[in-house]
Motif scaffolding. Sequence first.
Motif, PDB file in Angstrom:
ATOM      1  N   SER A 158       0.824  -1.197   0.000  1.00 41.20           N
ATOM      2  CA  SER A 158       0.000   0.000   0.000  1.00 41.20           C
ATOM      3  C   SER A 158       0.864   1.254   0.000  1.00 41.20           C
ATOM      4  O   SER A 158       2.084   1.194   0.196  1.00 41.20           O
ATOM      5  N   ASP A 159       0.216   2.399  -0.186  1.00 40.99           N
ATOM      6  CA  ASP A 159       0.951   3.658  -0.243  1.00 40.99           C
ATOM      7  C   ASP A 159       1.607   3.980   1.095  1.00 40.99           C
ATOM      8  O   ASP A 159       2.753   4.445   1.142  1.00 40.99           O
ATOM      9  N   LEU A 160       0.896   3.722   2.205  1.00 43.26           N
ATOM     10  CA  LEU A 160       1.461   3.988   3.525  1.00 43.26           C
ATOM     11  C   LEU A 160       2.658   3.096   3.807  1.00 43.26           C
ATOM     12  O   LEU A 160       3.668   3.535   4.363  1.00 43.26           O
ATOM     13  N   GLN A 161       2.566   1.818   3.398  1.00 42.26           N
ATOM     14  CA  GLN A 161       3.683   0.911   3.625  1.00 42.26           C
ATOM     15  C   GLN A 161       4.873   1.279   2.750  1.00 42.26           C
ATOM     16  O   GLN A 161       6.026   1.151   3.168  1.00 42.26           O
ATOM     17  N   HIS A 162       4.588   1.750   1.546  1.00 39.72           N
ATOM     18  CA  HIS A 162       5.666   2.198   0.673  1.00 39.72           C
ATOM     19  C   HIS A 162       6.383   3.399   1.274  1.00 39.72           C
ATOM     20  O   HIS A 162       7.614   3.502   1.232  1.00 39.72           O
ATOM     21  N   GLY A 163       5.611   4.325   1.879  1.00 42.68           N
ATOM     22  CA  GLY A 163       6.238   5.461   2.536  1.00 42.68           C
ATOM     23  C   GLY A 163       7.076   5.032   3.728  1.00 42.68           C
ATOM     24  O   GLY A 163       8.167   5.571   3.968  1.00 42.68           O
ATOM     25  N   SER A 164       6.583   4.027   4.474  1.00 41.88           N
ATOM     26  CA  SER A 164       7.360   3.508   5.600  1.00 41.88           C
ATOM     27  C   SER A 164       8.631   2.827   5.122  1.00 41.88           C
ATOM     28  O   SER A 164       9.686   2.919   5.757  1.00 41.88           O
ATOM     29  N   PHE A 165       8.548   2.145   3.981  1.00 41.52           N
ATOM     30  CA  PHE A 165       9.718   1.497   3.387  1.00 41.52           C
ATOM     31  C   PHE A 165      10.801   2.530   3.081  1.00 41.52           C
ATOM     32  O   PHE A 165      11.975   2.351   3.437  1.00 41.52           O
ATOM     33  N   LYS A 166      10.426   3.621   2.440  1.00 40.39           N
ATOM     34  CA  LYS A 166      11.404   4.654   2.087  1.00 40.39           C
ATOM     35  C   LYS A 166      11.976   5.329   3.324  1.00 40.39           C
ATOM     36  O   LYS A 166      13.187   5.616   3.390  1.00 40.39           O
ATOM     37  N   THR A 167      11.120   5.580   4.328  1.00 41.77           N
ATOM     38  CA  THR A 167      11.597   6.217   5.557  1.00 41.77           C
ATOM     39  C   THR A 167      12.614   5.342   6.271  1.00 41.77           C
ATOM     40  O   THR A 167      13.658   5.823   6.720  1.00 41.77           O
ATOM     41  N   ASN A 168      12.314   4.041   6.375  1.00 37.10           N
ATOM     42  CA  ASN A 168      13.246   3.128   7.029  1.00 37.10           C
ATOM     43  C   ASN A 168      14.564   3.029   6.269  1.00 37.10           C
ATOM     44  O   ASN A 168      15.634   2.980   6.878  1.00 37.10           O
TER      45      ASN A 168
ATOM     46  N   CYS B  51      17.604  -4.331  -2.329  1.00 39.52           N
ATOM     47  CA  CYS B  51      16.326  -4.819  -1.803  1.00 39.52           C
ATOM     48  C   CYS B  51      15.178  -4.408  -2.718  1.00 39.52           C
ATOM     49  O   CYS B  51      15.085  -3.251  -3.119  1.00 39.52           O
ATOM     50  N   THR B  52      14.312  -5.355  -3.058  1.00 39.96           N
ATOM     51  CA  THR B  52      13.109  -5.073  -3.851  1.00 39.96           C
ATOM     52  C   THR B  52      11.880  -5.498  -3.063  1.00 39.96           C
ATOM     53  O   THR B  52      11.962  -6.251  -2.095  1.00 39.96           O
ATOM     54  N   PHE B  53      10.735  -5.001  -3.484  1.00 42.59           N
ATOM     55  CA  PHE B  53       9.494  -5.315  -2.787  1.00 42.59           C
ATOM     56  C   PHE B  53       9.190  -6.809  -2.896  1.00 42.59           C
ATOM     57  O   PHE B  53       9.326  -7.418  -3.950  1.00 42.59           O
TER      58      PHE B  53
ATOM     59  N   GLN C 266       8.243  -9.244   5.147  1.00 44.49           N
ATOM     60  CA  GLN C 266       7.992  -7.896   5.647  1.00 44.49           C
ATOM     61  C   GLN C 266       9.306  -7.241   6.070  1.00 44.49           C
ATOM     62  O   GLN C 266       9.492  -6.854   7.217  1.00 44.49           O
ATOM     63  N   PHE C 267      10.234  -7.140   5.126  1.00 37.42           N
ATOM     64  CA  PHE C 267      11.520  -6.528   5.426  1.00 37.42           C
ATOM     65  C   PHE C 267      11.664  -5.245   4.612  1.00 37.42           C
ATOM     66  O   PHE C 267      11.290  -5.187   3.446  1.00 37.42           O
ATOM     67  N   TYR C 268      12.214  -4.229   5.244  1.00 43.34           N
ATOM     68  CA  TYR C 268      12.385  -2.945   4.588  1.00 43.34           C
ATOM     69  C   TYR C 268      13.694  -2.854   3.818  1.00 43.34           C
ATOM     70  O   TYR C 268      13.865  -1.990   2.978  1.00 43.34           O
ATOM     71  N   SER C 269      14.666  -3.703   4.133  1.00 42.60           N
ATOM     72  CA  SER C 269      15.943  -3.690   3.464  1.00 42.60           C
ATOM     73  C   SER C 269      16.645  -5.003   3.744  1.00 42.60           C
ATOM     74  O   SER C 269      16.207  -5.794   4.590  1.00 42.60           O
ATOM     75  N   LYS C 270      17.752  -5.250   3.052  1.00 44.93           N
ATOM     76  CA  LYS C 270      18.525  -6.458   3.294  1.00 44.93           C
ATOM     77  C   LYS C 270      19.181  -6.432   4.668  1.00 44.93           C
ATOM     78  O   LYS C 270      19.409  -7.472   5.277  1.00 44.93           O
ATOM     79  N   LEU C 271      19.500  -5.240   5.161  1.00 42.39           N
ATOM     80  CA  LEU C 271      20.039  -5.127   6.512  1.00 42.39           C
ATOM     81  C   LEU C 271      18.978  -5.547   7.532  1.00 42.39           C
ATOM     82  O   LEU C 271      19.269  -6.240   8.516  1.00 42.39           O
ATOM     83  N   HIS C 272      17.727  -5.144   7.290  1.00 37.47           N
ATOM     84  CA  HIS C 272      16.617  -5.537   8.148  1.00 37.47           C
ATOM     85  C   HIS C 272      16.432  -7.058   8.123  1.00 37.47           C
ATOM     86  O   HIS C 272      16.275  -7.710   9.169  1.00 37.47           O
ATOM     87  N   ASP C 273      16.454  -7.642   6.940  1.00 36.88           N
ATOM     88  CA  ASP C 273      16.336  -9.089   6.775  1.00 36.88           C
ATOM     89  C   ASP C 273      17.484  -9.810   7.475  1.00 36.88           C
ATOM     90  O   ASP C 273      17.295 -10.799   8.187  1.00 36.88           O
ATOM     91  N   TYR C 274      18.676  -9.305   7.291  1.00 37.54           N
ATOM     92  CA  TYR C 274      19.890  -9.906   7.836  1.00 37.54           C
ATOM     93  C   TYR C 274      19.861  -9.937   9.369  1.00 37.54           C
ATOM     94  O   TYR C 274      20.128 -10.952  10.000  1.00 37.54           O
TER      95      TYR C 274
END
Length: 298
Positions: free
Chosen positions: A206-216, A267-269, A274-282
């Motif tokens: 969603s748009d809100l989750q996409h904004g959270s992705f960019k912020t993180n 990192c791609t969607f 539910q990870f915002y980046s590879k660092l988050h996943d790692y």
Amino acid sequence: MEGLQKVVEFCMHHQTILGCSTVSLLTVASEQIFSSVAFKCPCNSKNMLYGSSFLLAPAFVLFLLGFMVNPSTWRLLTGKCSPENHVQCRRRRTCACFCQLWVPMIAKASVAPLTWIAVALLGANYYECAASGTSLMESFYCKGNGTDCQNQLLKVPCDEELSAKISSERLSLHAQSQLIGWFLIASIMAGVLIFTCVRHCYSPVSDLQHGSFKTNSKKEEELVEPKPKQHATKLAERKKNRCFEETDSSTFSTPKNEDWQKISIWCTFNSEDQFYSKLHDYVSNNRGNSTKFQEEGQ
């Protein structure tokens, strides 16, 4: 103070649009200076080569420069052709992955060259010079009029009266250039709008989750970027102490090569994770087991 904070927040929220606008304005200013100072049509048989070079060559240079100054280019390419990553790269080489990673980069790199071409066409100097030396324009303006008309056509960019005389019954080269320029601008705007709409429609989040992705992602970059500098400072301090025979028994963690590879992947969607980046996943999967860096073992 509150007003300044709102301005800063606005700039941060719209930094992509503001960045593209700044690049476009700088390109327009550069083209105007370049056109008035450096360009002078030879008005002979070399018109096409000379005019095309000024119209296309700077745009191509700006396109390459757009990739060179984009940090994402080097983040994607660094180490991808090494033997360790060769098999991994082939597995990820899909059309969807290519579009997610490279299309935005190509779009950003195309801002300056497309601006250059559009502004140059509206100014008409380059097009008028190049088109006057083509066989297509010769057949359009001088059909059945012999070589005298062809020689006059080559001199059109240097003589306004001659230009008005030749194009009195047909659309002038100057007007042709401006029409092509406006058509290019309209096509770019329509293409950007269509691409943006399609990308948002097919977004897995969603748009809100996409904004959270960019912020993180931005916050992670802000926090991770100074960490290697701090790490290097500590390492240099220990080497200095060792060199001057100062004892320091403390140890600190440093990532292994395979750890660096895991967190450096783009990192791609993914709707499943539910990870915002590879660092988050790692970090979330407890794979950040770094080895203790021992100065004596290096």
